[in-house]
Scaffold this active site. Sequence first.
Site, PDB file in Angstrom:
ATOM      1  N   ARG A 212      54.938  59.685  29.834  1.00  0.00           N
ATOM      2  CA  ARG A 212      54.840  58.657  28.792  1.00  0.00           C
ATOM      3  C   ARG A 212      55.826  57.503  28.994  1.00  0.00           C
ATOM      4  NH1 ARG A 212      53.817  62.249  23.274  1.00  0.00           N
ATOM      5  NH2 ARG A 212      51.850  63.172  23.989  1.00  0.00           N
TER       6      ARG A 212
ATOM      7  N   LYS B  48      53.605  42.889  33.291  1.00  0.00           N
ATOM      8  CA  LYS B  48      52.191  43.280  33.342  1.00  0.00           C
ATOM      9  C   LYS B  48      51.939  44.068  34.616  1.00  0.00           C
ATOM     10  CE  LYS B  48      49.015  40.174  32.449  1.00  0.00           C
ATOM     11  NZ  LYS B  48      48.295  38.887  32.397  1.00  0.00           N
TER      12      LYS B  48
ATOM     13  N   GLU C 274      50.975  30.506  43.959  1.00  0.00           N
ATOM     14  CA  GLU C 274      51.399  30.965  42.637  1.00  0.00           C
ATOM     15  C   GLU C 274      52.584  30.155  42.129  1.00  0.00           C
ATOM     16  OE1 GLU C 274      50.278  32.883  40.406  1.00  0.00           O
ATOM     17  OE2 GLU C 274      48.910  34.326  41.311  1.00  0.00           O
TER      18      GLU C 274
ATOM     19  N   LYS D 171      58.173  31.304  33.849  1.00  0.00           N
ATOM     20  CA  LYS D 171      57.348  32.448  33.453  1.00  0.00           C
ATOM     21  C   LYS D 171      58.056  33.302  32.409  1.00  0.00           C
ATOM     22  CE  LYS D 171      54.655  36.354  35.092  1.00  0.00           C
ATOM     23  NZ  LYS D 171      54.001  37.021  36.242  1.00  0.00           N
TER      24      LYS D 171
ATOM     25  N   GLU E 165      50.532  38.829  25.507  1.00  0.00           N
ATOM     26  CA  GLU E 165      49.474  37.870  25.833  1.00  0.00           C
ATOM     27  C   GLU E 165      48.491  37.650  24.683  1.00  0.00           C
ATOM     28  OE1 GLU E 165      46.394  36.993  29.518  1.00  0.00           O
ATOM     29  OE2 GLU E 165      48.009  38.431  29.793  1.00  0.00           O
TER      30      GLU E 165
ATOM     31  N   ARG F 145      51.047  33.033  26.456  1.00  0.00           N
ATOM     32  CA  ARG F 145      51.139  33.655  27.773  1.00  0.00           C
ATOM     33  C   ARG F 145      49.858  33.500  28.575  1.00  0.00           C
ATOM     34  NH1 ARG F 145      53.809  39.430  29.595  1.00  0.00           N
ATOM     35  NH2 ARG F 145      53.173  39.278  31.772  1.00  0.00           N
TER      36      ARG F 145
ATOM     37  N   ASN G  50      47.595  32.426  33.229  1.00  0.00           N
ATOM     38  CA  ASN G  50      46.347  32.774  33.916  1.00  0.00           C
ATOM     39  C   ASN G  50      45.644  31.552  34.502  1.00  0.00           C
ATOM     40  OD1 ASN G  50      46.236  35.657  33.420  1.00  0.00           O
ATOM     41  ND2 ASN G  50      45.908  35.140  31.272  1.00  0.00           N
TER      42      ASN G  50
ATOM     43  N   HIS H 177      43.217  31.729  37.420  1.00  0.00           N
ATOM     44  CA  HIS H 177      42.931  33.122  37.731  1.00  0.00           C
ATOM     45  C   HIS H 177      41.554  33.601  37.297  1.00  0.00           C
ATOM     46  CE1 HIS H 177      47.069  33.153  38.879  1.00  0.00           C
ATOM     47  NE2 HIS H 177      47.039  34.430  39.177  1.00  0.00           N
TER      48      HIS H 177
ATOM     49  N   HIS I 237      39.905  35.482  40.301  1.00  0.00           N
ATOM     50  CA  HIS I 237      39.515  36.888  40.272  1.00  0.00           C
ATOM     51  C   HIS I 237      38.038  37.055  40.614  1.00  0.00           C
ATOM     52  CE1 HIS I 237      43.132  38.048  37.504  1.00  0.00           C
ATOM     53  NE2 HIS I 237      43.475  37.890  38.768  1.00  0.00           N
TER      54      HIS I 237
ATOM     55  N   HIS J  28      45.038  36.658  47.634  1.00  0.00           N
ATOM     56  CA  HIS J  28      45.094  36.330  46.210  1.00  0.00           C
ATOM     57  C   HIS J  28      45.518  34.885  45.987  1.00  0.00           C
ATOM     58  CE1 HIS J  28      45.730  36.673  41.924  1.00  0.00           C
ATOM     59  NE2 HIS J  28      46.978  36.284  42.074  1.00  0.00           N
TER      60      HIS J  28
END
Length: 322
Positions: A83, A105, A147, A196, A206, A210, A214, A217, A221, A236
């Site tokens: 956990r 993330k 990026e 960031k 998010e 936030r 993206n 992206h 993606h 990427h």
Amino acid sequence: MRFPDIKCSSVFVVYDASLDEALLPDFPRFKVEAGEGRKTLETVLEIEKWLLGLGADRDSLLVGVGGGVVTDLVGFAASIYLRGIRFGLVPTTLLAMVDAAYGGKNGVNFEGLKNMLGTFSKPEFVLAEPEFLATLPEREFRSGAAEMLKTFIIGDWEAYDAAVELLSGHTPSRILSSEALTKELMALVDRARAIKEDIVSRDFREAGERRKLNFGHTFAHAVEALALERGLDIRHGEAVAMGMVIAAETAARLGLAEEDFPGMLRMDFEDCGLPADCPFTLSEMAFAISRDKKVEGERLNLVLPVSIGEVEIVPVDPKELV
């Protein structure tokens, strides 16, 4: 390499198989052949079994040494083992140093879609050492640069201009062989990280601002999903560069950006050694776009650039993009 002094019962290291093991500290290690094909739930479960077999407990520390694939896998694995145990990251690629290792993330790919399974969990530390960049292939270096440029388009036009000047005026090997240019590069890395982390500090999970991170992206993606499906080799960062140009074209079409803005971005990216032309049409990418994590109901929260240093989150119908 020396990790920050953190009190824990034991330390375990997951690392990119391409790294020289002599650079790693003497702790139990798990080697990962990094690549999008290994960024899966199956790999996470392999790490969990390894930790369990070695008796890792709730006071253990898991450290990831590698690029964005490794940092994502380690963050995910640590956040669900017992956990949640603590973890630290040592990014070894430019992309990981400016983006993947920061923000908390952690995601893996699922059913051919990028980062569909994941968690929010912050590392205890992130240790960025420029020495790792010296052995980075030029294509991977430029992928990370995409990026960095993305972050500056979101929030700092002066840093964007400085980055374009550095990246277009010098090869990666020239930058990394010069102490002065390396210092300039790492200052830009620190600036991207600061932008960031400032955004993340106000919207960790998010729910709003936030989402700006993206930028590019949603399309990127989709490009990566199609490339994986068709056996094309697209990194990427390269997909992000293509995605940012598509987003700029969309912004210009909607009247949010000047008509010449997409062309300016395209020219800057190409000067920096990045691809700007997408090999797929929007119609081909439509399915992946419709499955994007930022789709809520029938609306997609699309991040569109207004100018360098300013982006807007615009709810659109995905069907209107094709």
